[in-house]
Design a protein around this motif. Structure first.
Motif, mmCIF file in Angstrom:
data_model
loop_
_atom_site.group_PDB
_atom_site.id
_atom_site.type_symbol
_atom_site.label_atom_id
_atom_site.label_comp_id
_atom_site.label_asym_id
_atom_site.label_seq_id
_atom_site.Cartn_x
_atom_site.Cartn_y
_atom_site.Cartn_z
ATOM 1 N N ILE A 94 31.689 37.222 56.434
ATOM 2 C CA ILE A 94 32.088 36.974 55.050
ATOM 3 C C ILE A 94 31.006 36.136 54.366
ATOM 4 O O ILE A 94 30.152 35.527 55.041
ATOM 5 N N GLN A 124 33.874 36.217 49.602
ATOM 6 C CA GLN A 124 33.566 37.607 49.282
ATOM 7 C C GLN A 124 33.606 38.453 50.558
ATOM 8 O O GLN A 124 33.031 38.081 51.590
ATOM 9 N N SER A 125 34.323 39.560 50.445
ATOM 10 C CA SER A 125 34.389 40.529 51.535
ATOM 11 C C SER A 125 34.208 41.916 50.924
ATOM 12 O O SER A 125 34.216 42.054 49.701
ATOM 13 N N VAL A 181 36.276 44.090 50.520
ATOM 14 C CA VAL A 181 37.505 44.514 49.842
ATOM 15 C C VAL A 181 37.713 43.788 48.521
ATOM 16 O O VAL A 181 38.004 44.394 47.492
ATOM 17 N N LYS A 182 37.582 42.456 48.521
ATOM 18 C CA LYS A 182 37.907 41.671 47.331
ATOM 19 C C LYS A 182 37.237 40.312 47.387
ATOM 20 O O LYS A 182 36.560 39.967 48.363
ATOM 21 N N THR A 183 37.464 39.509 46.333
ATOM 22 C CA THR A 183 36.970 38.134 46.252
ATOM 23 C C THR A 183 38.160 37.212 46.028
ATOM 24 O O THR A 183 39.030 37.500 45.214
ATOM 25 N N SER A 184 38.198 36.108 46.776
ATOM 26 C CA SER A 184 39.318 35.173 46.668
ATOM 27 C C SER A 184 38.800 33.749 46.557
ATOM 28 O O SER A 184 37.755 33.405 47.113
ATOM 29 N N GLN A 195 44.762 40.265 53.899
ATOM 30 C CA GLN A 195 44.476 40.565 52.499
ATOM 31 C C GLN A 195 43.113 41.224 52.332
ATOM 32 O O GLN A 195 42.946 42.149 51.541
ATOM 33 N N HIS A 196 42.130 40.720 53.107
ATOM 34 C CA HIS A 196 40.760 41.222 52.975
ATOM 35 C C HIS A 196 40.444 42.324 53.980
ATOM 36 O O HIS A 196 39.308 42.805 54.027
ATOM 37 N N ARG A 197 41.441 42.694 54.788
ATOM 38 C CA ARG A 197 41.256 43.738 55.810
ATOM 39 C C ARG A 197 40.073 43.426 56.719
ATOM 40 O O ARG A 197 39.214 44.267 56.998
#
Length: 402
Positions: free
Chosen positions: A167, A106-107, A109-112, A158-160
């Motif tokens: 994180i 989790q960041s 910007v998004k979750t991966s 991707q997460h900038r």
């Protein structure tokens, strides 16, 4: 035999332009074929060596069900005895324990979804070369930073994120409960595979194990050997000594790598046969043209007593001498090219983005062994003899009276 050889050699140079063009085609074809095979070999060897040296190692040890189920509770048992066995075995150069987990990153910007690899920094440096892939920042042996983490350049983009950011990783504990922990980014890496960079996170094994369980645990041990050929024997010895674990060689862990090694040998013959079959039609055409031009001459030779067997041998020798002349020059040129490129490498930078997606390096160092050179030479001779049979047989059937 000496007379026939002399006549065959002189016959080749009756039409130097035609023979020269065919020899030039043989030189170009063999040079291109040998360099292509060498480049493919280099590409395959680099891929295999990279994965073995940077991640897989020669042998790995897991819980019997871990690779299929990847449950956090499927850990190595009797680790003290297992690690002592590895320390005392003379075939083992180095080994490194690892803690593995699947997690959500989790960041802001998004979750991966990612795979977390917990490493023992010092042992991992002695066992693999992955630390050399760190492009910015520091490795996991950083002191004074709590929960350090390394991310791939593609994942950072991707997460900038950047070095110094934080994180959150959420994963399942050994007891089956979900837990989250904050990690500080201390560095970034770039491997040969963009997919690996987007899905892999590296942390310290001690940090990850602390969040997975109250007691120390390990899911994997990577083993580097002095001799890769010792891997099957050592795996068998480990499985016999520790029935509760499963030791596997690199070919079992990554069957696609074993397939690549076998593919390299197969491609040597396929590429060489394709090139030589194309050249065989040139040889066949040249010999047939020469035969039609010399019908009266061959009839005269037969009429004064030369046997049809010697006529047959003369035509075959002409084809062989013509091909070997071009092959010698082609092999010499290919050998010089491979020696040059094996030092400087062939740069496929224009395809770097595509090759990275597939996990290949864009700088390739060609490799070709002496045995492979000999194999190509034998294929050349075989195809030449095959191409010369029809003209030679046709020459023996000439009617002397006609």
């Amino acid at each position: 035999m000496k007379m026939i050889l002399t006549i065959a050699w002189r016959n080749i140079w009756r039409h130097p332009g035609r023979s020269g063009v065919l020899i030039a085609a043989i030189i170009a074809g063999l040079w291109a074929g040998v360099v292509t095979v060498g480049t493919m070999n280099g590409l395959l060897h680099q891929r295999v060596n990279y994965l073995i040296e940077s991640e897989i190692t020669h042998l790995q040890v897991h819980h019997p069900e871990f690779l299929t189920e990847r449950r956090p509770a499927d850990t190595l048992s009797s680790t003290a005895a297992l690690f002592r066995f590895l320390d005392e075995d003379s075939r083992v150069q180095a080994w490194a324990p690892r803690v593995l987990a699947d997690a959500m990153l989790q960041s802001p910007v998004k979750t991966s979804g990612v795979r977390v690899r917990g490493l023992d920094p010092q042992r991992e440096i002695n066992t693999t070369t992955f630390h050399e892939r760190v492009t910015e920042g520091s490795y996991l042996n950083t002191e004074g930073i709590r929960n350090p983490v390394l991310l791939g350049e593609a994942l950072l983009e991707q997460h900038r994120l950047r070095i110094g950011n934080r994180i959150v990783l959420t994963f399942e504990t050994a007891e089956g409960e979900l837990t989250s922990a904050a990690f500080n980014i201390v560095g970034q890496f770039r491997s040969a595979s963009t997919e690996y960079d987007e899905t892999t996170v590296l942390v310290r094994a001690s940090d990850l194990a602390r969040h997975l369980s109250e007691v120390p645990l390990y899911h994997e041990a990577g083993v580097l050997l002095y001799d890769i050929d010792d891997a099957p024997a050592l795996a068998e010895a480990l499985n016999a000594a520790f029935p509760e674990i499963r030791a596997q060689t690199w070919t079992e862990i990554s069957p696609e790598l074993s397939t690549l090694v076998q593919l390299g040998g197969l491609m040597l013959y396929i590429v060489t046969m394709i090139i030589m079959l194309a050249l065989a039609f040139g040889i066949l055409n040249t010999m047939l043209m020469a035969l039609f031009e010399r019908m009266r001459e061959i009839g005269m030779l037969l009429s004064i007593g030369m046997s049809r067997v010697r006529i047959f041998m003369m035509i075959v020798l002409e084809a062989v001498l013509l091909t070997l002349t071009g092959a010698a020059a082609g092999f010499a040129l290919a050998l010089l090219s491979i020696r040059h490129f094996s030092a400087s490498g062939i740069n496929f930078e224009m395809f770097a983005e595509g090759t990275a997606e597939l996990g290949w390096d864009h700088l390739v160092f060609p490799i070709l062994s002496t045995g492979e050179f000999v194999s190509i030479g034998l294929i050349v001779i075989f195809v030449t003899l095959l191409a010369s049979l029809y003209p030679a047989i046709k020459a023996t059937k000439i009617s002397v009276i006609q």
